[in-house]
Structure formats: C-alpha cells, structure tokens
Design a protein around this motif. Structure first.
Motif, short mmCIF file in Angstrom:
data_model
loop_
_atom_site.label_atom_id
_atom_site.label_comp_id
_atom_site.label_asym_id
_atom_site.label_seq_id
_atom_site.Cartn_x
_atom_site.Cartn_y
_atom_site.Cartn_z
N UNK A 51 0.82 -1.21 0.00
CA UNK A 51 0.00 0.00 0.00
C UNK A 51 0.86 1.26 0.00
N UNK A 52 1.94 1.24 0.75
CA UNK A 52 2.82 2.41 0.80
C UNK A 52 3.51 2.64 -0.54
N UNK A 53 3.94 1.57 -1.20
CA UNK A 53 4.58 1.70 -2.51
C UNK A 53 3.60 2.19 -3.56
N UNK A 54 2.36 1.69 -3.55
CA UNK A 54 1.35 2.17 -4.49
C UNK A 54 1.02 3.63 -4.25
N UNK A 55 0.94 4.02 -2.99
CA UNK A 55 0.67 5.41 -2.66
C UNK A 55 1.81 6.31 -3.13
N UNK A 56 3.03 5.84 -3.01
CA UNK A 56 4.19 6.62 -3.45
C UNK A 56 4.23 6.72 -4.97
N UNK A 57 3.90 5.62 -5.67
CA UNK A 57 3.97 5.61 -7.13
C UNK A 57 2.91 6.50 -7.77
N UNK A 58 1.71 6.43 -7.28
CA UNK A 58 0.59 7.10 -7.94
C UNK A 58 0.24 8.45 -7.30
N UNK A 59 1.05 8.94 -6.41
CA UNK A 59 0.81 10.22 -5.78
C UNK A 59 1.51 11.31 -6.60
#
Length: 95
Positions: A51-59
């Motif tokens: 979840x943290x990696x997805x939030x970082x990628x798509x933010x």
C-alpha cells in the motif's frame, strides 16, 4: 495476551446529550485520512508495504518535496564528508 497481537479498545454506545452534529464526536481521525491509502487496519507487513509503494507511485508530487529531500540529503552528506576530511581524489584517476 500475545506479544505480537495488539489489544483492541472497548466500544461503548454512549451518545452525548446535547450533541447535534453529524457522525461520532468521539472518533479520533486525522485530517488527511480520507486522502491516504495506507491508513486502515490492514494486517501484515506485506500489505502495508504494498500500500505504501502504491501510494508513493501514484501520488502526484506537485510541490517538489521529493526533489527537495534529495537535495537536502546530498548537502548533508557533503557536509559530513567535509567534516571528516574525506579525500574525494580516490574517485578521480591521475592519467
């Protein structure tokens, strides 16, 4: 009581006498929770990391905070190397 398990708080059905607002007045919520993906009761380290990696990628980083952090870290590393008198000539060849 396990070492790895956290204890859940007790929930009561108390409602204040003069409260006329919406929602629960005792709910503790951060003001940015509705914008975050990583906030929640996800179990496991793998789910939290994904979840943290997805939030970082798509933010969208509109303010340039990531670039600013990299510049600050770079300057701090150079100051540290200057303080300990590190010789940078080992990276350059004398041909």
């Amino acid at each position: 009581m396990g070492i790895l398990n956290t204890r859940k708080n007790k929930k009561y059905s108390y409602t204040p006498r003069y409260y006329k607002g919406e929602g629960n007045p005792f709910e503790l919520k951060h003001k940015f929770d509705e914008y975050r993906v990583t906030v929640g009761s996800d179990k496991g380290l793998k789910n939290k990391l994904n979840n943290a990696l997805e939030d970082y990628k798509y933010n969208d980083d509109r303010s340039g905070a990531n670039r600013r952090i990299l510049i600050i870290v770079g300057v701090l590393i150079l100051v540290f190397l200057f303080i300990i008198d590190f010789d940078l000539s080992i990276f350059f060849s004398d041909r």
